[in-house]
Design a protein around this motif. Structure first.
Motif, PDB file in Angstrom:
ATOM      1  N   ILE A 152      57.302 -64.529  13.019  1.00  0.00           N
ATOM      2  CA  ILE A 152      57.208 -64.576  14.478  1.00  0.00           C
ATOM      3  C   ILE A 152      55.824 -65.076  14.893  1.00  0.00           C
ATOM      4  O   ILE A 152      54.808 -64.585  14.382  1.00  0.00           O
ATOM      5  CB  ILE A 152      57.457 -63.175  15.072  1.00  0.00           C
ATOM      6  CG1 ILE A 152      58.885 -62.717  14.768  1.00  0.00           C
ATOM      7  CG2 ILE A 152      57.204 -63.168  16.574  1.00  0.00           C
ATOM      8  CD1 ILE A 152      59.142 -61.264  15.110  1.00  0.00           C
ATOM      9  N   PRO A 153      55.725 -66.044  15.799  1.00  0.00           N
ATOM     10  CA  PRO A 153      54.414 -66.492  16.282  1.00  0.00           C
ATOM     11  C   PRO A 153      53.652 -65.355  16.951  1.00  0.00           C
ATOM     12  O   PRO A 153      54.245 -64.510  17.629  1.00  0.00           O
ATOM     13  CB  PRO A 153      54.767 -67.574  17.311  1.00  0.00           C
ATOM     14  CG  PRO A 153      56.135 -68.029  16.931  1.00  0.00           C
ATOM     15  CD  PRO A 153      56.827 -66.811  16.389  1.00  0.00           C
ATOM     16  N   ARG A 154      52.330 -65.356  16.751  1.00  0.00           N
ATOM     17  CA  ARG A 154      51.489 -64.286  17.285  1.00  0.00           C
ATOM     18  C   ARG A 154      50.308 -64.844  18.072  1.00  0.00           C
ATOM     19  O   ARG A 154      49.917 -66.005  17.878  1.00  0.00           O
ATOM     20  CB  ARG A 154      50.984 -63.405  16.141  1.00  0.00           C
ATOM     21  CG  ARG A 154      52.070 -62.502  15.577  1.00  0.00           C
ATOM     22  CD  ARG A 154      51.599 -61.723  14.371  1.00  0.00           C
ATOM     23  NE  ARG A 154      52.533 -60.667  14.030  1.00  0.00           N
ATOM     24  CZ  ARG A 154      53.699 -60.869  13.412  1.00  0.00           C
ATOM     25  NH1 ARG A 154      54.062 -62.100  13.059  1.00  0.00           N
ATOM     26  NH2 ARG A 154      54.499 -59.859  13.139  1.00  0.00           N
ATOM     27  N   PRO A 155      49.707 -64.028  18.940  1.00  0.00           N
ATOM     28  CA  PRO A 155      48.568 -64.497  19.730  1.00  0.00           C
ATOM     29  C   PRO A 155      47.413 -65.009  18.878  1.00  0.00           C
ATOM     30  O   PRO A 155      46.702 -65.934  19.284  1.00  0.00           O
ATOM     31  CB  PRO A 155      48.169 -63.247  20.533  1.00  0.00           C
ATOM     32  CG  PRO A 155      49.413 -62.439  20.628  1.00  0.00           C
ATOM     33  CD  PRO A 155      50.134 -62.659  19.336  1.00  0.00           C
ATOM     34  N   GLU A 156      47.202 -64.404  17.697  1.00  0.00           N
ATOM     35  CA  GLU A 156      46.111 -64.858  16.835  1.00  0.00           C
ATOM     36  C   GLU A 156      46.286 -66.333  16.468  1.00  0.00           C
ATOM     37  O   GLU A 156      45.301 -67.068  16.335  1.00  0.00           O
ATOM     38  CB  GLU A 156      46.060 -64.030  15.552  1.00  0.00           C
ATOM     39  CG  GLU A 156      45.696 -62.565  15.758  1.00  0.00           C
ATOM     40  CD  GLU A 156      46.916 -61.693  16.024  1.00  0.00           C
ATOM     41  OE1 GLU A 156      47.999 -62.242  16.338  1.00  0.00           O
ATOM     42  OE2 GLU A 156      46.782 -60.456  15.918  1.00  0.00           O
ATOM     43  N   THR A 157      47.521 -66.762  16.317  1.00  0.00           N
ATOM     44  CA  THR A 157      47.782 -68.136  15.928  1.00  0.00           C
ATOM     45  C   THR A 157      47.527 -69.094  17.083  1.00  0.00           C
ATOM     46  O   THR A 157      47.263 -70.286  16.871  1.00  0.00           O
ATOM     47  CB  THR A 157      49.215 -68.267  15.391  1.00  0.00           C
ATOM     48  OG1 THR A 157      49.405 -67.286  14.356  1.00  0.00           O
ATOM     49  CG2 THR A 157      49.469 -69.637  14.810  1.00  0.00           C
ATOM     50  N   GLU A 158      47.578 -68.614  18.309  1.00  0.00           N
ATOM     51  CA  GLU A 158      47.193 -69.450  19.444  1.00  0.00           C
ATOM     52  C   GLU A 158      45.712 -69.807  19.347  1.00  0.00           C
ATOM     53  O   GLU A 158      45.310 -70.921  19.714  1.00  0.00           O
ATOM     54  CB  GLU A 158      47.499 -68.736  20.756  1.00  0.00           C
ATOM     55  CG  GLU A 158      48.987 -68.472  20.977  1.00  0.00           C
ATOM     56  CD  GLU A 158      49.300 -67.939  22.361  1.00  0.00           C
ATOM     57  OE1 GLU A 158      48.448 -68.118  23.265  1.00  0.00           O
ATOM     58  OE2 GLU A 158      50.375 -67.354  22.550  1.00  0.00           O
ATOM     59  N   VAL A 159      44.897 -68.878  18.850  1.00  0.00           N
ATOM     60  CA  VAL A 159      43.481 -69.176  18.636  1.00  0.00           C
ATOM     61  C   VAL A 159      43.327 -70.253  17.568  1.00  0.00           C
ATOM     62  O   VAL A 159      42.490 -71.164  17.685  1.00  0.00           O
ATOM     63  CB  VAL A 159      42.716 -67.896  18.230  1.00  0.00           C
ATOM     64  CG1 VAL A 159      41.258 -68.210  17.910  1.00  0.00           C
ATOM     65  CG2 VAL A 159      42.795 -66.846  19.341  1.00  0.00           C
ATOM     66  N   LEU A 160      44.134 -70.169  16.514  1.00  0.00           N
ATOM     67  CA  LEU A 160      44.113 -71.194  15.472  1.00  0.00           C
ATOM     68  C   LEU A 160      44.363 -72.575  16.071  1.00  0.00           C
ATOM     69  O   LEU A 160      43.662 -73.548  15.739  1.00  0.00           O
ATOM     70  CB  LEU A 160      45.179 -70.883  14.420  1.00  0.00           C
ATOM     71  CG  LEU A 160      45.479 -71.979  13.392  1.00  0.00           C
ATOM     72  CD1 LEU A 160      44.269 -72.223  12.493  1.00  0.00           C
ATOM     73  CD2 LEU A 160      46.704 -71.606  12.555  1.00  0.00           C
ATOM     74  N   VAL A 161      45.345 -72.697  16.964  1.00  0.00           N
ATOM     75  CA  VAL A 161      45.643 -73.988  17.577  1.00  0.00           C
ATOM     76  C   VAL A 161      44.477 -74.471  18.427  1.00  0.00           C
ATOM     77  O   VAL A 161      44.143 -75.665  18.417  1.00  0.00           O
ATOM     78  CB  VAL A 161      46.943 -73.904  18.400  1.00  0.00           C
ATOM     79  CG1 VAL A 161      47.186 -75.208  19.159  1.00  0.00           C
ATOM     80  CG2 VAL A 161      48.127 -73.601  17.495  1.00  0.00           C
ATOM     81  N   SER A 162      43.827 -73.565  19.145  1.00  0.00           N
ATOM     82  CA  SER A 162      42.662 -73.956  19.948  1.00  0.00           C
ATOM     83  C   SER A 162      41.565 -74.543  19.070  1.00  0.00           C
ATOM     84  O   SER A 162      40.960 -75.574  19.401  1.00  0.00           O
ATOM     85  CB  SER A 162      42.121 -72.754  20.730  1.00  0.00           C
ATOM     86  OG  SER A 162      43.033 -72.327  21.709  1.00  0.00           O
ATOM     87  N   VAL A 163      41.288 -73.890  17.943  1.00  0.00           N
ATOM     88  CA  VAL A 163      40.266 -74.387  17.021  1.00  0.00           C
ATOM     89  C   VAL A 163      40.687 -75.738  16.462  1.00  0.00           C
ATOM     90  O   VAL A 163      39.880 -76.683  16.366  1.00  0.00           O
ATOM     91  CB  VAL A 163      40.026 -73.377  15.885  1.00  0.00           C
ATOM     92  CG1 VAL A 163      39.087 -73.961  14.830  1.00  0.00           C
ATOM     93  CG2 VAL A 163      39.448 -72.077  16.440  1.00  0.00           C
TER      94      VAL A 163
END
Length: 360
Positions: A96-107
């Motif tokens: 399941i996608p998680r908020p932490e991975t949204e940070v990964l995309v930003s980086v």
């Protein structure tokens, strides 16, 4: 519960039931499930407290609540998860996608280069220029068929049309190739998303960077099927290609050494930590997508050398990792030869994303 289930009565009952089952946030879970069962937003629930549920809505809600009471993640129950600016389908067997991975995309997005400037058209063509040339050659071949093939004037007009097409002059006479300027269109960025899972990372990057083409890989057939489905649903399948393989084994040889970015959310949870993760993760999400070995960096050790080979000089990488593994992971990246190695915290201020660049 009364015979008539109003939204308020159903919400209150669901909260109480899930609280008794140990749900950490029973109110939020109840709102989410009731919204899905009734086709209403959470705000609409509160302005329609007196609306009765239909029998179909009651049956759907009962099924949802039973599944949630057993600990099944909300996203698996509703079949969807919001992620940055998109929503992706999710289902059991895929992380399941998680908020932490949204940070990964930003980086990851911050590592991508800006659009390229105009360059002279000469014998060295780039990826998108090659596409234009192929289109022009195809058009010429089609024009050469039939009676026109025996007409020198038609052939000459076809050649002029190709030159004009490459110069972006809409059929007008073109200048000699050495003096032309190609259209101010940026070179497509080439990105690999390794261990793509639902495809949320690849689809987000493609959605937010229309000039990017992505190759997403995963070893699990369930993940590959879901990632392809999400790319298709979001209208991105023309720029997001999904391959089933181990890490980067399915990336075409022609792309190796030319990638602008490698991004990955690999299995990274140390094996010993898996015993203490929440039940709804351990019991329902795939261990294959979670277990990173004894120190959490088993996959990273294989991924770093491949990334060094696959990136173009100056290209960047961004990997999501476990908070206890980042210092060691950064040292591994430096030993591999990467520069500008950096650790970025997640929304909870825990170390989460490792990034760096291939030397120019």
């Amino acid at each position: 519960m009364t015979d008539i289930w109003t939204i308020k009565a159903a919400l209150d009952w669901t909260v109480g039931y899930l609280e008794g089952k140990g749900d950490e946030n029973p109110r939020l879970s109840a709102e989410w499930l009731l919204s899905e069962a009734c086709g209403l937003s959470r705000i609409e629930l509160y302005v329609n407290f007196d609306r009765p549920l239909s029998m179909d809505e009651r049956d759907v809600l009962r099924g949802f609540v039973t599944r949630r009471g057993r600990g099944e993640p909300l996203q698996y129950i509703t079949g969807e998860a919001a992620f940055r600016h998109i929503a992706v389908k999710v289902r059991p067997g895929v992380l399941i996608p998680r908020p932490e991975t949204e940070v990964l995309v930003s980086v990851a997005l911050a590592l991508l280069p800006p659009a390229h400037k105009r360059v002279a058209l000469d014998s060295t063509i780039d990826a998108w220029e090659g596409d234009v040339l192929i289109d022009a050659q195809t058009a010429a071949a089609e024009a050469a068929q039939g009676d026109e093939a025996e007409n020198p004037e038609a052939i000459q007009q076809s050649k002029q049309a190709i030159r004009a097409f490459l110069a972006g002059q809409n059929g007008e006479a073109a200048e000699p190739a050495a003096q032309q300027q190609v259209p101010a269109k940026p070179r497509p960025l080439l990105v690999a998303d390794i261990c793509t899972g639902s495809g949320c990372i690849a689809c987000s990057i493609a959605y937010e960077r229309p000039d990017a083409r992505l190759i997403a890989t995963d070893i699990a057939p369930e993940a590959v099927a879901l990632a392809r489905e999400n790319a298709e649903q979001l209208g991105l399948s023309g720029r997001v290609r999904v391959e089933q393989c181990d890490l980067g084994a399915g990336i075409p040889a022609a792309a190796i050494g030319r990638l602008d970015l490698v991004v990955s959310n690999p299995p990274y949870v140390p094996t010993a930590v898996l015993a203490s993760i929440p039940r709804e993760v351990a019991d329902f999400e795939p261990a294959l997508a979670l277990d990173g070995g004894r120190d959490g960096n088993d996959v990273l050790r294989r991924l770093l050398p491949w990334t060094m080979q696959a990136l173009r000089p100056g290209g960047g990488f961004a990997f999501e990792l476990h908070e206890t593994c980042l210092d060691q992971a950064a040292e591994l990246a430096r030993q591999t030869g990467f520069t500008q190695v950096k650790i970025t915290n997640d929304l909870s201020q825990r170390p989460r994303v490792l990034s760096g660049r291939k030397p120019v």
